[in-house]
Design a protein around this motif. Structure first.
Motif, mmCIF file in Angstrom:
data_model
loop_
_atom_site.group_PDB
_atom_site.id
_atom_site.type_symbol
_atom_site.label_atom_id
_atom_site.label_comp_id
_atom_site.label_asym_id
_atom_site.label_seq_id
_atom_site.Cartn_x
_atom_site.Cartn_y
_atom_site.Cartn_z
ATOM 1 N N LEU A 178 -6.068 5.087 -0.697
ATOM 2 C CA LEU A 178 -4.843 4.358 -0.343
ATOM 3 C C LEU A 178 -4.210 4.919 0.918
ATOM 4 O O LEU A 178 -3.715 4.166 1.767
ATOM 5 C CB LEU A 178 -3.856 4.432 -1.509
ATOM 6 N N THR A 185 3.276 5.588 -5.857
ATOM 7 C CA THR A 185 2.972 5.579 -7.290
ATOM 8 C C THR A 185 1.858 6.571 -7.616
ATOM 9 O O THR A 185 1.935 7.330 -8.604
ATOM 10 C CB THR A 185 2.561 4.162 -7.722
ATOM 11 N N SER A 186 0.807 6.588 -6.797
ATOM 12 C CA SER A 186 -0.302 7.521 -7.023
ATOM 13 C C SER A 186 0.152 8.969 -6.877
ATOM 14 O O SER A 186 -0.280 9.848 -7.633
ATOM 15 C CB SER A 186 -1.445 7.216 -6.045
ATOM 16 N N THR A 218 0.830 -1.212 0.000
ATOM 17 C CA THR A 218 0.000 0.000 0.000
ATOM 18 C C THR A 218 0.862 1.258 0.000
ATOM 19 O O THR A 218 0.544 2.242 -0.668
ATOM 20 C CB THR A 218 -0.929 0.003 1.220
ATOM 21 N N GLN A 250 1.983 1.760 -3.433
ATOM 22 C CA GLN A 250 0.873 2.259 -4.241
ATOM 23 C C GLN A 250 0.637 3.745 -3.981
ATOM 24 O O GLN A 250 0.328 4.510 -4.913
ATOM 25 C CB GLN A 250 -0.393 1.464 -3.943
#
Length: 445
Positions: A366, A146-147, A140, A143
């Motif tokens: 997230l 990345t977001s 997570t 992620q």
């Protein structure tokens, strides 16, 4: 014999000593058998067998003291029987207390064992949970990163699209403004030319001969420039007679330069008219006119009409209208490009903003998930540490209690063995006294 019991025996002896002092000399009182000093001496040897440690020595001394003080065998026997009963009662009490202690201790041990088992089970549960949480938390977290990178990239794309659109829009707006200004300028030029043509035609009509005038009254051909003065066909003005370069100060600013594809009416117009001007042998006049045109095309054209006849002026007007049509076509095309550019920009920005919203929402979800996972991670760490501490304390208490139980059991066994031995000595003393009492009775009879 225990110290409290010895003290009790001594108190009994001292309390009864004055009572038996006077009856020692009498043989029997109330049917009881009294013994003499010789009888006591007779009892010493068998009673000395009791001397087996402190208890045996104390009991021997107590019996002899009792016999010497009271001279009554029954009193000594009752003392021994009471001592035996006390020892048996003490043993019963000790057994009961030890049994209660063992039951309580074993219950406590079971409680500690249960606590330790529960704690270690929870430690294992926390460890299993962490094995699931930690990879999920790591994934997570990646992620989220990345977001965040995606969001930064989308925001950068939006900025780049906006900057590019602003640059292209500015260029297109300047070009459209220049095209509109040029079209208006051509309208002004055409209006000026038409006024000049009208004025020239009116002047020519006023100077023309009346109807029916002889042909000889027409302006002679000699009014035209002599043929010898005209330059040969295709001849260009000498290098020195070329129009001077336009003054840079008279040029429009850099930000207002017309676009590359915009038609430049004035230079094209005057290039087309160069041969006409050459025909009337006015090259120097053309040079001067070019300098004027660089600053004010309207004034230049107005000036030009004074040197041209109406036919040439109309040809110039026709050429200007053709240029104007081309400009209008270019203007319409540029306006269509501007509309399309605006639509494309709005569509692109809308799509990027929607993507930004989607990425932001995903990032928010997230981040919330990551926050929950971190909280769960912390809770599981605390639970594991807390239960590990409970397990360590429970096992330590269990070990201490087990050691205490073993120590108490060993102590109880030793005390029970000691008390059993004391009972054995007391019973042996009672047996000796009974045997010797029978012997003394037989001898006295």
């Amino acid at each position: 014999m225990t110290k409290p019991l010895i003290v009790w025996v001594l108190l009994v002896l001292l309390g009864t000593q004055h009572f038996v002092e006077g009856v020692r000399l009498r043989g029997r009182i109330g049917g009881k058998m009294m013994i003499t000093k010789s009888d006591i001496m007779y009892l010493r040897d068998p009673l000395s067998q009791l001397s087996d440690g402190d208890f045996g020595d104390d009991l021997f001394n107590s019996i002899i003291l009792q016999l010497e003080s009271t001279g009554d065998m029954d009193v000594a026997m009752k003392m021994l029987e009471q001592l035996k009963a006390d020892l048996e009662n003490q043993q019963w009490q000790a057994d009961k207390e030890h049994a209660d202690f063992e039951a309580t201790t074993k219950a406590n041990l079971q409680d500690f064992i249960s606590k330790a088992k529960t704690a270690i089970d929870r430690v294992e549960e926390a460890r299993v949970s962490l094995k699931q949480i930690v990879p999920d938390e790591t994934a997570t977290s990646n992620q989220v990163k990345t977001s965040q990178d995606q969001l930064t990239a989308v925001e950068k794309d939006i900025q780049q699209v906006s900057d590019s659109y602003e640059e292209q829009s500015t260029t297109l707006r300047l070009r459209i403004a220049e095209e509109e200004r040029t079209i208006e300028l051509i309208d002004t030029i055409i209006a000026q030319l038409e006024e000049r043509i009208k004025a020239q035609e009116e002047a020519e009509a006023a100077d023309a001969p009346a109807d029916g005038a002889p042909a000889g009254d027409q302006p002679p051909a000699g009014d035209q420039p002599p043929a010898g003065d005209q330059p040969p066909a295709g001849a260009q003005p000498p290098a020195g007679d070329q129009p001077p370069a336009a003054d840079p100060a008279a040029q429009p600013p850099a930000g207002e330069q017309p676009p590359a594809n915009a038609t430049q009416p004035a230079p094209t117009l005057f290039a087309d008219m160069e041969s006409r001007l050459a025909e009337i042998n006015k090259l120097q006049y053309f040079k001067d006119l070019a300098e004027i045109a660089a600053l004010n095309p309207v004034m230049a054209l107005a000036e030009l009409t004074t040197a041209l006849n109406a036919k040439v002026a109309r040809r110039i007007i026709q050429k200007l209208r053709e240029i104007q049509d081309l400009l209008r076509q270019a203007l319409e095309k540029d306006k269509a490009v501007k509309v399309r550019s605006e639509e494309l920009y709005e569509q692109t920005v809308s799509r990027l903003n929607q993507l930004k919203t989607d990425v932001s929402l995903s990032l928010e979800i997230l981040q919330s998930k990551l926050k929950t996972l971190k909280r769960q991670h912390t809770e599981e760490d605390l639970a594991m540490a807390s239960n590990q501490k409970i397990y360590d304390q429970s096992t330590a208490s269990q070990k201490s209690l087990e050691d205490l139980l073993i120590a108490r059991q060993n102590s109880f066994k030793d005390a029970r063995a000691t008390r059993a031995k004391e009972l054995e000595i007391v019973e042996k003393a009672i047996q000796i006294l009974r045997v010797k009492e029978s012997d003394i009775k037989a001898n006295k009879n």
